[in-house]
Design a protein around this motif. Structure first.
Motif, PDB file in Angstrom:
ATOM      1  N   GLY A  81      -7.156  -8.369  -0.382  1.00 12.47           N
ATOM      2  CA  GLY A  81      -6.360  -9.165  -1.309  1.00 12.47           C
ATOM      3  C   GLY A  81      -5.186  -8.368  -1.859  1.00 12.47           C
ATOM      4  O   GLY A  81      -5.330  -7.195  -2.192  1.00 12.47           O
ATOM      5  N   VAL A  82      -4.039  -9.010  -1.958  1.00  9.63           N
ATOM      6  CA  VAL A  82      -2.824  -8.396  -2.504  1.00  9.63           C
ATOM      7  C   VAL A  82      -2.454  -9.146  -3.768  1.00  9.63           C
ATOM      8  O   VAL A  82      -2.209 -10.351  -3.730  1.00  9.63           O
ATOM      9  N   GLY A  83      -2.438  -8.426  -4.896  1.00 12.99           N
ATOM     10  CA  GLY A  83      -2.119  -9.072  -6.171  1.00 12.99           C
ATOM     11  C   GLY A  83      -3.358  -9.560  -6.877  1.00 12.99           C
ATOM     12  O   GLY A  83      -3.395 -10.659  -7.416  1.00 12.99           O
ATOM     13  N   THR A  84      -4.407  -8.755  -6.867  1.00 17.12           N
ATOM     14  CA  THR A  84      -5.670  -9.120  -7.505  1.00 17.12           C
ATOM     15  C   THR A  84      -5.797  -8.400  -8.847  1.00 17.12           C
ATOM     16  O   THR A  84      -4.905  -7.665  -9.256  1.00 17.12           O
ATOM     17  N   GLY A  85      -6.907  -8.598  -9.516  1.00 15.21           N
ATOM     18  CA  GLY A  85      -7.162  -7.951 -10.803  1.00 15.21           C
ATOM     19  C   GLY A  85      -6.538  -8.722 -11.944  1.00 15.21           C
ATOM     20  O   GLY A  85      -5.822  -9.716 -11.750  1.00 15.21           O
ATOM     21  N   ASP A  86      -6.796  -8.249 -13.160  1.00  8.64           N
ATOM     22  CA  ASP A  86      -6.313  -8.928 -14.369  1.00  8.64           C
ATOM     23  C   ASP A  86      -4.797  -9.067 -14.426  1.00  8.64           C
ATOM     24  O   ASP A  86      -4.280 -10.062 -14.928  1.00  8.64           O
ATOM     25  N   THR A  87      -4.086  -8.059 -13.916  1.00 10.05           N
ATOM     26  CA  THR A  87      -2.628  -8.096 -13.986  1.00 10.05           C
ATOM     27  C   THR A  87      -1.976  -8.504 -12.671  1.00 10.05           C
ATOM     28  O   THR A  87      -0.753  -8.593 -12.591  1.00 10.05           O
ATOM     29  N   VAL A 104      -6.692  -5.460  10.172  1.00  8.71           N
ATOM     30  CA  VAL A 104      -6.689  -5.550   8.714  1.00  8.71           C
ATOM     31  C   VAL A 104      -5.606  -6.543   8.340  1.00  8.71           C
ATOM     32  O   VAL A 104      -4.456  -6.409   8.742  1.00  8.71           O
ATOM     33  N   ARG A 105      -6.010  -7.565   7.579  1.00 11.90           N
ATOM     34  CA  ARG A 105      -5.079  -8.603   7.124  1.00 11.90           C
ATOM     35  C   ARG A 105      -4.961  -8.486   5.606  1.00 11.90           C
ATOM     36  O   ARG A 105      -5.951  -8.579   4.898  1.00 11.90           O
ATOM     37  N   TRP A 106      -3.745  -8.280   5.140  1.00 12.51           N
ATOM     38  CA  TRP A 106      -3.472  -8.299   3.715  1.00 12.51           C
ATOM     39  C   TRP A 106      -3.009  -9.708   3.373  1.00 12.51           C
ATOM     40  O   TRP A 106      -2.135 -10.261   4.036  1.00 12.51           O
ATOM     41  N   GLU A 107      -3.620 -10.303   2.357  1.00 14.61           N
ATOM     42  CA  GLU A 107      -3.292 -11.686   1.989  1.00 14.61           C
ATOM     43  C   GLU A 107      -2.903 -11.749   0.513  1.00 14.61           C
ATOM     44  O   GLU A 107      -3.668 -11.350  -0.361  1.00 14.61           O
ATOM     45  N   TRP A 108      -1.716 -12.286   0.262  1.00 15.61           N
ATOM     46  CA  TRP A 108      -1.151 -12.377  -1.078  1.00 15.61           C
ATOM     47  C   TRP A 108      -1.820 -13.491  -1.883  1.00 15.61           C
ATOM     48  O   TRP A 108      -2.055 -14.584  -1.373  1.00 15.61           O
ATOM     49  N   THR A 109      -2.090 -13.200  -3.160  1.00 14.96           N
ATOM     50  CA  THR A 109      -2.674 -14.191  -4.062  1.00 14.96           C
ATOM     51  C   THR A 109      -1.617 -15.005  -4.792  1.00 14.96           C
ATOM     52  O   THR A 109      -1.932 -16.043  -5.363  1.00 14.96           O
ATOM     53  N   GLY A 110      -0.385 -14.496  -4.820  1.00 15.27           N
ATOM     54  CA  GLY A 110       0.670 -15.153  -5.582  1.00 15.27           C
ATOM     55  C   GLY A 110       0.699 -14.691  -7.035  1.00 15.27           C
ATOM     56  O   GLY A 110       1.496 -15.177  -7.826  1.00 15.27           O
ATOM     57  N   GLU A 111      -0.168 -13.753  -7.387  1.00 12.83           N
ATOM     58  CA  GLU A 111      -0.252 -13.243  -8.762  1.00 12.83           C
ATOM     59  C   GLU A 111       0.450 -11.890  -8.885  1.00 12.83           C
ATOM     60  O   GLU A 111       0.511 -11.125  -7.926  1.00 12.83           O
ATOM     61  N   GLY A 112       0.965 -11.594 -10.072  1.00  9.57           N
ATOM     62  CA  GLY A 112       1.487 -10.273 -10.384  1.00  9.57           C
ATOM     63  C   GLY A 112       2.886  -9.964  -9.896  1.00  9.57           C
ATOM     64  O   GLY A 112       3.303  -8.811  -9.915  1.00  9.57           O
ATOM     65  N   GLY A 113       3.625 -10.957  -9.451  1.00 12.74           N
ATOM     66  CA  GLY A 113       4.983 -10.718  -8.987  1.00 12.74           C
ATOM     67  C   GLY A 113       5.044 -10.482  -7.493  1.00 12.74           C
ATOM     68  O   GLY A 113       4.100 -10.765  -6.754  1.00 12.74           O
ATOM     69  N   ALA A 114       6.169  -9.959  -7.055  1.00 13.53           N
ATOM     70  CA  ALA A 114       6.392  -9.723  -5.625  1.00 13.53           C
ATOM     71  C   ALA A 114       5.747  -8.404  -5.200  1.00 13.53           C
ATOM     72  O   ALA A 114       5.853  -7.394  -5.893  1.00 13.53           O
ATOM     73  N   HIS A 115       5.064  -8.434  -4.049  1.00 12.02           N
ATOM     74  CA  HIS A 115       4.355  -7.267  -3.526  1.00 12.02           C
ATOM     75  C   HIS A 115       4.720  -7.028  -2.067  1.00 12.02           C
ATOM     76  O   HIS A 115       5.154  -7.939  -1.365  1.00 12.02           O
ATOM     77  N   ASN A 116       4.473  -5.797  -1.630  1.00 15.09           N
ATOM     78  CA  ASN A 116       4.508  -5.469  -0.211  1.00 15.09           C
ATOM     79  C   ASN A 116       3.427  -4.432   0.064  1.00 15.09           C
ATOM     80  O   ASN A 116       2.723  -3.996  -0.855  1.00 15.09           O
ATOM     81  N   VAL A 117       3.273  -4.066   1.323  1.00 13.50           N
ATOM     82  CA  VAL A 117       2.280  -3.078   1.745  1.00 13.50           C
ATOM     83  C   VAL A 117       3.037  -2.005   2.513  1.00 13.50           C
ATOM     84  O   VAL A 117       3.644  -2.300   3.546  1.00 13.50           O
TER      85      VAL A 117
END
Length: 177
Positions: A81-87, A104-117
């Motif tokens: 998961g990408v963008g997990t946790g309280d923040t 390995v698949r990284w999947e964005w949750t849509g939480e916490g702003g913009a992310h990358n790996v």
């Protein structure tokens, strides 16, 4: 380079010994004893993983790393998961062990702003055996990025915009078979 190979070889030897003792590379998938007597994988077995996720020389420590490595060996594909946790600024799981050849698949949750790996060894304590990038940060729920990790070693990675708050992860890649 010699130190990395020594640490990697020691970690892989421990991982192989654990797999041999359990007969199935067991555990409960949560890094703990799965009730079948299989010992947990820990950061003590992989000093580079432990250093990356706890040290603050580069970014903050990963807030959700508790010293354990989730055992997902014997699976052809896993999801992080990408963008997990309280923040919304964590990878889940923070540390995972897989067999060589695993997707390995990284999947964005849509939480916490913009992310990358980003796996960039020169920027990450120099211990990552892999280099890859999902590209520019995105904030779309359901966005995915996949990487086949086909050689034994360690992949240390981070989210570029959130490295300062400890959005870091690690994948231990064990020899298949």
């Amino acid at each position: 380079m010699r130190r990395r190979r020594c640490v990697q070889a020691t970690g892989l030897a421990v991982l192989t010994a654990i797999a041999g003792c359990t007969g199935n590379g067991g555990g409960d998938g949560n890094g703990g004893d799965g009730g079948d007597g299989a010992p947990a994988l820990t950061g003590d077995d992989y000093p580079a993983v432990d250093a990356w996720l706890t040290e603050t020389d580069v970014g903050a420590a990963a807030p959700n790393y508790d010293g354990s490595i989730v055992d997902r060996r014997d699976q052809e594909a896993i999801t992080v998961g990408v963008g997990t946790g309280d923040t919304g600024t964590e990878f889940d799981p923070a540390a995972v062990a897989v067999d060589a050849g695993t997707t390995v698949r990284w999947e964005w949750t849509g939480e916490g702003g913009a992310h990358n790996v980003e796996a960039e060894p020169d920027d990450q304590i120099g211990e990552s055996d892999y280099e890859f990038s999902s590209g520019d940060p995105v904030d779309e729920e359901g966005e995915t990025y996949e990487q086949v990790l086909d050689e034994p070693g360690v992949a240390l990675y981070h989210c570029e915009p959130h490295l300062t708050v400890g959005m870091k992860g690690a994948v231990v890649v064990a020899e298949s078979g």
